[in-house]
Design a protein around this motif. Structure first.
Motif, PDB file in Angstrom:
ATOM      1  N   ASN A  44       0.016  -0.290 -10.698  1.00  0.00           N
ATOM      2  CA  ASN A  44       0.142   0.557 -11.882  1.00  0.00           C
ATOM      3  C   ASN A  44       1.498   1.255 -11.946  1.00  0.00           C
ATOM      4  O   ASN A  44       2.031   1.483 -13.035  1.00  0.00           O
ATOM      5  CB  ASN A  44      -0.995   1.577 -11.934  1.00  0.00           C
ATOM      6  N   ALA A  45       2.050   1.584 -10.784  1.00  0.00           N
ATOM      7  CA  ALA A  45       3.367   2.239 -10.747  1.00  0.00           C
ATOM      8  C   ALA A  45       4.499   1.249 -11.003  1.00  0.00           C
ATOM      9  O   ALA A  45       5.578   1.646 -11.439  1.00  0.00           O
ATOM     10  CB  ALA A  45       3.569   2.931  -9.402  1.00  0.00           C
ATOM     11  N   HIS A  46       4.260  -0.028 -10.708  1.00  0.00           N
ATOM     12  CA  HIS A  46       5.276  -1.078 -10.850  1.00  0.00           C
ATOM     13  C   HIS A  46       4.694  -2.254 -11.631  1.00  0.00           C
ATOM     14  O   HIS A  46       4.567  -3.360 -11.096  1.00  0.00           O
ATOM     15  CB  HIS A  46       5.743  -1.561  -9.476  1.00  0.00           C
ATOM     16  N   ILE A  53      -7.416  -1.655  -1.477  1.00  0.00           N
ATOM     17  CA  ILE A  53      -7.474  -2.077  -2.885  1.00  0.00           C
ATOM     18  C   ILE A  53      -6.987  -0.933  -3.771  1.00  0.00           C
ATOM     19  O   ILE A  53      -6.189  -1.147  -4.691  1.00  0.00           O
ATOM     20  CB  ILE A  53      -8.899  -2.520  -3.285  1.00  0.00           C
ATOM     21  N   ASP A  54      -7.431   0.293  -3.479  1.00  0.00           N
ATOM     22  CA  ASP A  54      -6.998   1.451  -4.270  1.00  0.00           C
ATOM     23  C   ASP A  54      -5.482   1.643  -4.177  1.00  0.00           C
ATOM     24  O   ASP A  54      -4.817   1.885  -5.187  1.00  0.00           O
ATOM     25  CB  ASP A  54      -7.704   2.724  -3.804  1.00  0.00           C
ATOM     26  N   ARG A  55      -4.937   1.524  -2.971  1.00  0.00           N
ATOM     27  CA  ARG A  55      -3.491   1.722  -2.799  1.00  0.00           C
ATOM     28  C   ARG A  55      -2.690   0.623  -3.489  1.00  0.00           C
ATOM     29  O   ARG A  55      -1.661   0.882  -4.112  1.00  0.00           O
ATOM     30  CB  ARG A  55      -3.143   1.823  -1.317  1.00  0.00           C
ATOM     31  N   MET A  56      -3.169  -0.628  -3.394  1.00  0.00           N
ATOM     32  CA  MET A  56      -2.464  -1.723  -4.064  1.00  0.00           C
ATOM     33  C   MET A  56      -2.558  -1.579  -5.580  1.00  0.00           C
ATOM     34  O   MET A  56      -1.597  -1.876  -6.297  1.00  0.00           O
ATOM     35  CB  MET A  56      -2.989  -3.075  -3.601  1.00  0.00           C
ATOM     36  N   ASP A  57      -3.704  -1.089  -6.072  1.00  0.00           N
ATOM     37  CA  ASP A  57      -3.850  -0.865  -7.504  1.00  0.00           C
ATOM     38  C   ASP A  57      -2.898   0.234  -7.974  1.00  0.00           C
ATOM     39  O   ASP A  57      -2.281   0.120  -9.039  1.00  0.00           O
ATOM     40  CB  ASP A  57      -5.299  -0.502  -7.839  1.00  0.00           C
ATOM     41  N   THR A  74       0.833  -1.193   0.000  1.00  0.00           N
ATOM     42  CA  THR A  74       0.000   0.000   0.000  1.00  0.00           C
ATOM     43  C   THR A  74       0.874   1.252   0.000  1.00  0.00           C
ATOM     44  O   THR A  74       0.359   2.356  -0.030  1.00  0.00           O
ATOM     45  CB  THR A  74      -0.945   0.023   1.218  1.00  0.00           C
ATOM     46  N   LYS A  75       2.212   1.064   0.024  1.00  0.00           N
ATOM     47  CA  LYS A  75       3.144   2.196   0.031  1.00  0.00           C
ATOM     48  C   LYS A  75       3.916   2.214  -1.288  1.00  0.00           C
ATOM     49  O   LYS A  75       4.600   1.248  -1.616  1.00  0.00           O
ATOM     50  CB  LYS A  75       4.111   2.081   1.203  1.00  0.00           C
ATOM     51  N   PRO A  76       3.829   3.310  -2.047  1.00  0.00           N
ATOM     52  CA  PRO A  76       4.464   3.358  -3.364  1.00  0.00           C
ATOM     53  C   PRO A  76       5.974   3.139  -3.335  1.00  0.00           C
ATOM     54  O   PRO A  76       6.549   2.620  -4.281  1.00  0.00           O
ATOM     55  CB  PRO A  76       4.139   4.753  -3.892  1.00  0.00           C
TER      56      PRO A  76
END
Length: 142
Positions: A118-120, A110-114, A56-58
Motif C-alpha cells: 500500500n505504501a509502494h 502478510i500484514d507487513r507486506m500489505d 516486511t520493512k517499509p
C-alpha cells in the motif's frame, strides 16, 4: 519459472512442507535465483520470477534492488504482474493452506507486506522500477 520459495525449500531439504523462513538464507536464495535467471537469459529465453518482491520493512529497497539486478543480468524488459488480492482474502486462503504446509505465511508478515504494498503501489500508470505493470483485479472465482 524461478521461485525463491522453491529454492528456500531445496536448501532446507523439504518436500510438501514449507521450510521455515530463515532470513539468514536470503542471500544464498537470491544468489541461486539470480544464477537461474541468468541461465535463462543467456539462452535468449524469458525468465519468470515467482515472488512477491515485497518487504516486511517499509524502508526496504529490496524490490528496486531486485529489478536493477535483473537488468544487470541482461533483462531487456522487466514487468510485474500484480495479483490484487484483498488482505483478508489472502489471510483466509493462507489459513486454509495450514501452518505446516507449503506456501503458508505468518499472518503478521502478510500484514507487513500489505502495508509495504500500500505504501509502494504499482499500477500501469505508476510502474515504479518496472517497465510494465499488469494488474489482475481480484475476483471471487479465482
Amino acid at each position: 519459472v524461478v521461485s525463491s520459495d522453491d529454492i528456500r525449500d531445496e536448501l532446507a531439504g523439504v518436500g510438501e512442507r514449507q521450510a521455515p523462513y530463515d532470513p539468514n538464507l536470503n542471500k544464498e536464495v537470491f544468489r541461486i535465483a539470480n544464477e537461474r535467471v541468468q541461465a535463462v537469459l543467456d539462452t535468449g529465453g524469458i525468465a519468470i520470477v515467482d515472488g512477491t518482491h515485497l518487504s516486511t520493512k517499509p524502508e526496504s529497497t529490496f524490490r528496486k534492488d531486485a529489478v536493477q539486478e535483473y537488468r544487470n543480468l541482461g533483462a531487456i524488459t522487466v514487468a510485474a504482474l500484480v495479483l490484487d488480492v484483498p488482505v483478508d482474502v489472502a489471510k483466509a486462503r493462507n489459513e486454509v493452506r495450514g501452518a505446516d504446509r507449503k506456501g503458508y505465511v505468518q499472518p503478521e508478515d502478510i500484514d507487513r507486506m500489505d502495508a509495504y504494498r500500500n505504501a509502494h503501489p504499482l499500477t500501469p500508470e505508476n510502474p515504479g522500477e518496472f517497465d510494465v505493470v499488469i494488474v489482475k483485479p481480484y475476483t471471487e472465482n479465482v
